[in-house]
Design an enzyme around this catalytic site. Structure first.
Site, PDB file in Angstrom:
ATOM      1  N   ASP A  89       0.839  -1.188   0.000  1.00  0.00           N
ATOM      2  CA  ASP A  89       0.000   0.000   0.000  1.00  0.00           C
ATOM      3  C   ASP A  89       0.881   1.247   0.000  1.00  0.00           C
ATOM      4  OD1 ASP A  89      -2.474   1.190  -0.103  1.00  0.00           O
ATOM      5  OD2 ASP A  89      -2.685   1.313   2.063  1.00  0.00           O
TER       6      ASP A  89
ATOM      7  N   HIS B  27      -4.480  13.658   0.837  1.00  0.00           N
ATOM      8  CA  HIS B  27      -4.732  12.775   1.986  1.00  0.00           C
ATOM      9  C   HIS B  27      -3.553  12.800   2.957  1.00  0.00           C
ATOM     10  CE1 HIS B  27      -5.581   9.246   4.449  1.00  0.00           C
ATOM     11  NE2 HIS B  27      -4.431   8.734   4.091  1.00  0.00           N
TER      12      HIS B  27
ATOM     13  N   GLU C 256      -9.100   4.229  -2.656  1.00  0.00           N
ATOM     14  CA  GLU C 256      -7.801   4.046  -3.311  1.00  0.00           C
ATOM     15  C   GLU C 256      -7.952   3.441  -4.708  1.00  0.00           C
ATOM     16  OE1 GLU C 256      -4.710   2.203  -1.031  1.00  0.00           O
ATOM     17  OE2 GLU C 256      -5.383   3.065   0.871  1.00  0.00           O
TER      18      GLU C 256
ATOM     19  N   ASP D   1      -9.179   0.376   1.576  1.00  0.00           N
ATOM     20  CA  ASP D   1      -8.237   0.001   2.630  1.00  0.00           C
ATOM     21  C   ASP D   1      -8.889   0.291   3.991  1.00  0.00           C
ATOM     22  OD1 ASP D   1      -5.931  -0.456   4.141  1.00  0.00           O
ATOM     23  OD2 ASP D   1      -5.145   1.554   3.770  1.00  0.00           O
TER      24      ASP D   1
ATOM     25  N   ARG E 163      -8.844   3.251  13.026  1.00  0.00           N
ATOM     26  CA  ARG E 163      -7.958   4.362  13.379  1.00  0.00           C
ATOM     27  C   ARG E 163      -7.468   4.290  14.814  1.00  0.00           C
ATOM     28  NH1 ARG E 163      -6.534   5.698   8.406  1.00  0.00           N
ATOM     29  NH2 ARG E 163      -8.265   6.427   7.129  1.00  0.00           N
TER      30      ARG E 163
ATOM     31  N   GLN F 198      -4.803   1.559  14.898  1.00  0.00           N
ATOM     32  CA  GLN F 198      -3.655   2.085  14.156  1.00  0.00           C
ATOM     33  C   GLN F 198      -2.879   3.118  14.970  1.00  0.00           C
ATOM     34  OE1 GLN F 198      -4.933   3.907  10.474  1.00  0.00           O
ATOM     35  NE2 GLN F 198      -2.867   4.465   9.835  1.00  0.00           N
TER      36      GLN F 198
ATOM     37  N   LYS G   5      -5.059  -2.360   9.867  1.00  0.00           N
ATOM     38  CA  LYS G   5      -5.369  -2.486   8.435  1.00  0.00           C
ATOM     39  C   LYS G   5      -5.631  -3.936   8.007  1.00  0.00           C
ATOM     40  CE  LYS G   5      -3.933   1.822   7.109  1.00  0.00           C
ATOM     41  NZ  LYS G   5      -4.674   2.771   6.279  1.00  0.00           N
TER      42      LYS G   5
ATOM     43  N   THR H 191      -9.266  -5.812   3.249  1.00  0.00           N
ATOM     44  CA  THR H 191      -9.079  -4.842   2.180  1.00  0.00           C
ATOM     45  C   THR H 191      -9.992  -5.292   1.051  1.00  0.00           C
ATOM     46  OG1 THR H 191      -6.757  -4.532   2.799  1.00  0.00           O
ATOM     47  CG2 THR H 191      -7.398  -3.836   0.575  1.00  0.00           C
TER      48      THR H 191
ATOM     49  N   GLU I 202     -10.244  12.186   7.483  1.00  0.00           N
ATOM     50  CA  GLU I 202     -10.076  13.517   6.900  1.00  0.00           C
ATOM     51  C   GLU I 202     -11.371  14.319   6.944  1.00  0.00           C
ATOM     52  OE1 GLU I 202      -7.979  13.773   2.961  1.00  0.00           O
ATOM     53  OE2 GLU I 202      -7.945  11.613   3.254  1.00  0.00           O
TER      54      GLU I 202
END
Lengths: 437, 437
Positions: free
Chosen positions: A137, A144, A211, A243, A247, A250, A263, A267, A384
């Protein structure tokens, strides 16, 4: 090179397959490859999308519809994965595309034989089209990278290496899923900012990422970098890629070695491999770098790639909640973006990935990283869009979302169109969130 | 559980195979599995190491030497990869081990038939024993994490998550190499601290890492975490692993998404899969955590794993330079360490890796991360040993090294021994550095 236009791109081409002409994704100018199981249940096999039908390549080969290079390509593409076909490269792929265009074109002499090789796509199951040896990835969506970097590092959202290095990391290949497969909300170690210790719990900040996926065709030998001028020849096609990202998992795990369990639970990709040939009409010059940005290092710089290595493909993400589904509301568009916002081209990703001698293999998959537009309506993930969960998004149902709820379905779409070319779509990349176990 | 001792572990066992008794690595108590090509060149196939010989499992199966579960296991292990065999799990693997121990034991009734299935190991080529679906590298050597963290972050070498999270990242599976394969010095983007911009050049800070490799046996379903109490059942065996690292490439690229091209140019493993059964005599309790360290979260905590989930296996790294080779000098020992210095057990790595629902597959490979000892003579990479390249190492040839030079060969060895048990070795993990292209 793969940017050349030929008779298969003629926007005036018509197909005898009902519904193909004017089809939003799969007119005769697209002809993407995939792996499907037909309604008779006879094993996964290779096919080509045309309108609402799938041409069964094995059956067409058995009917003697191919010869020469096209026959070789059809034999490879008839298998239960596209790895061998991808490995053959552009020559056989283009020969097969050319012959398929003839077979499916209005006025073909033996429509009955070809029609006998078609399946109703709605009755078929689509699969991940290749055995993915390695999935990588990238992080080439600069808006982004800037927006998400700002959440963690308000003062320097883009790190000093960003404009030199096509940043990437290895992802998990085993959990790459075909569109339509549900995704289980992951559990993991989560440490809220106000807690002293982490706990193991379901993710509360489940996100998606919009993506572009890139399929690798011919591989490269270990120890031998692929020169940037040849990098495009190693690309077999493109797809959409979600993906999924937890959060909170992560944020706690990712230092110092990068994203891992935040992650690797899933996917999702769109199942059709849209070829470089199908996208050739939509190539554009690599957008000029802003003043002050450094030029790419020589191993990433190629005149042809600068002149036509980027794409103009519109990307969209949409959300459908259970309440919206019950109320009969359509999916709500979260973001609209474009592959033109990639800071690095696919060829630059290939050249960089192999620049240390790392060997590529047919069926490897690259993700671009989230591609956001520079505008507020083009933020390709919720992190975002909600400024790290600060500002909720309001949906047409009156519901709000900071991150994904159980039952939510994320749908990615892509569409290339311009005057003088037939539109090319990717097919959906769709997945629904199941509650944590 | 796999820690149980049985007749196959009896240190008094003798083998009729010449050279097996007293063999430093492969006495009859070890019996590791691997994939080899015999001198007749007839395709890669499964075998078992015994002394200086390899038992050809396919030939032995054809001779009717197996029945029941052992026959099922031998059929799987006769293939050109061990993936299917690994996927069978402990039951068939132990049945096969038991039968192999009988066949190779002194006094076996039909030595002639079994002897007909042996190859001279020196005449065989060993291969990576499985098709590696995914390779994951962990970071569980706490002394390495501390020493290497100090190079980058003198004030807080261990990040706050280290003692909660078995930190790991996805590695590159395509460039995992069998012992004996040369490794090309990578080129990459390098930005010295005193330079304003990076350049693309051969790595000047090429390093090795001394790691334990862990082979995954039975897989797990996507979405379903493996409980810690069952995690050991998913381990098929162990090897040595050299995680070659280009520190200069790594330093410039790794923020924010972790190591990528600084690692993916090559990873060398020892070719034999040493089973959990062979290592059962060398299990030890997980060393007590230092005062003040948190307990593992419940999903990583299991009484049996705490009581016997760690291993006492001595690890060594050695260096042989071209000048030493010419002078007839033996390899020089760089470090001696032990698997007991892993902060997390292999079972904890499995439980953590799957804790978000990520599916494991037979033939997946884990690396432990560099395992350094707490002492100065046990630093398992040059970055640690030279304090980031500050202090050169002097070799018996009078040469010095801060990082690896072209022609240097790194050799990793492992040996388990204790009173009352036959010693078990891993076979070497060896690789030589070729000059950059």
């Amino acid at each position: 090179m793969s940017g050349d236009l030929d008779a298969t791109h003629d926007p005036a081409l018509r197909s005898w397959v009902p519904g193909a002409d004017g089809h939003a994704a799969f007119p005769i100018q697209n002809l993407p490859f995939g792996i499907f199981t037909p309604p008779d249940g006879c094993g996964p096999r290779g096919g080509v999308a045309i309108g609402n039908r799938i041409l069964d390549l094995g059956r067409a080969a058995a009917a003697g519809l191919f010869s020469g290079l096209a026959e070789q390509a059809a034999a490879a593409a008839s298998a239960d994965t596209l790895n061998s076909f991808m490995g053959l490269g552009a020559g056989p792929r283009r020969a097969l595309r050319g012959r398929l265009s003839e077979l499916l074109r209005a006025g073909h002499a033996d429509v009955a034989t070809v029609a006998g090789c078609l399946h109703d796509a709605a009755a078929c199951v689509l699969h991940v089209p290749a055995r993915i040896g390695n999935y990588t990835d990238f992080f080439v969506g600069i808006h982004h990278a800037t927006n998400s970097g700002r959440v963690f590092r308000p003062d320097h959202p883009l790190l000093p290496n960003y404009k030199y290095v096509p940043i990437g990391y290895h992802g998990r290949a085993s959990s790459v899923l075909a569109s339509g497969t549900d995704v289980r909300r992951p559990k993991g170690q989560i440490k809220p900012l106000d807690a002293n210790v982490p706990r193991y719990a379901p993710s509360e900040r489940l996100d998606y990422e919009l993506e572009l996926g890139i399929w690798i065709g011919p591989g490269s030998a270990l120890g031998e970098p692929v020169p940037i001028a040849q990098a495009g020849d190693h690309i077999a096609g493109y797809c959409l890629l979600n993906d999924w990202s937890a959060r909170d998992i992560q944020a706690w795990e990712y230092q110092p070695l990068g994203p891992f369990l935040g992650k690797s639970f899933g996917t999702t990709i769109s199942a059709w491999v849209v070829t470089p040939e199908a996208l050739a009409p939509f190539r554009i010059p690599q957008p000029a770098r802003p003043d002050g940005d450094p030029a790419p290092l020589p191993y990433l710089l190629d005149a042809a790639d600068q002149a036509g290595g980027a794409f103009d493909v519109v990307l969209e993400s949409l959300l459908l909640t259970p309440a919206m589904r019950e109320a009969g509301l359509p999916p709500h568009r979260l973001a609209v973006s474009n592959t033109r916002y990639m800071y690095w081209t696919a060829a630059q990703m290939v050249a960089h990935h192999s620049s240390n001698g790392c060997n590529l293999q047919p069926g490897d998959l690259f993700g671009s990283g989230t591609i956001s537009a520079p505008t507020a309506d083009g933020r390709g993930c919720l992190l975002e869009m909600t400024f790290g969960g600060r500002d909720a998004v309001t949906l047409p149902s009156g519901e709000t979302r900071r991150f994904l709820a159980d039952g939510d379905e994320v749908i990615l779409r892509a569409r290339a169109e311009k005057p003088g070319a037939a539109p090319v779509g990717f097919g959906e990349c769709r997945g629904r969130v199941l509650p944590a176990l």
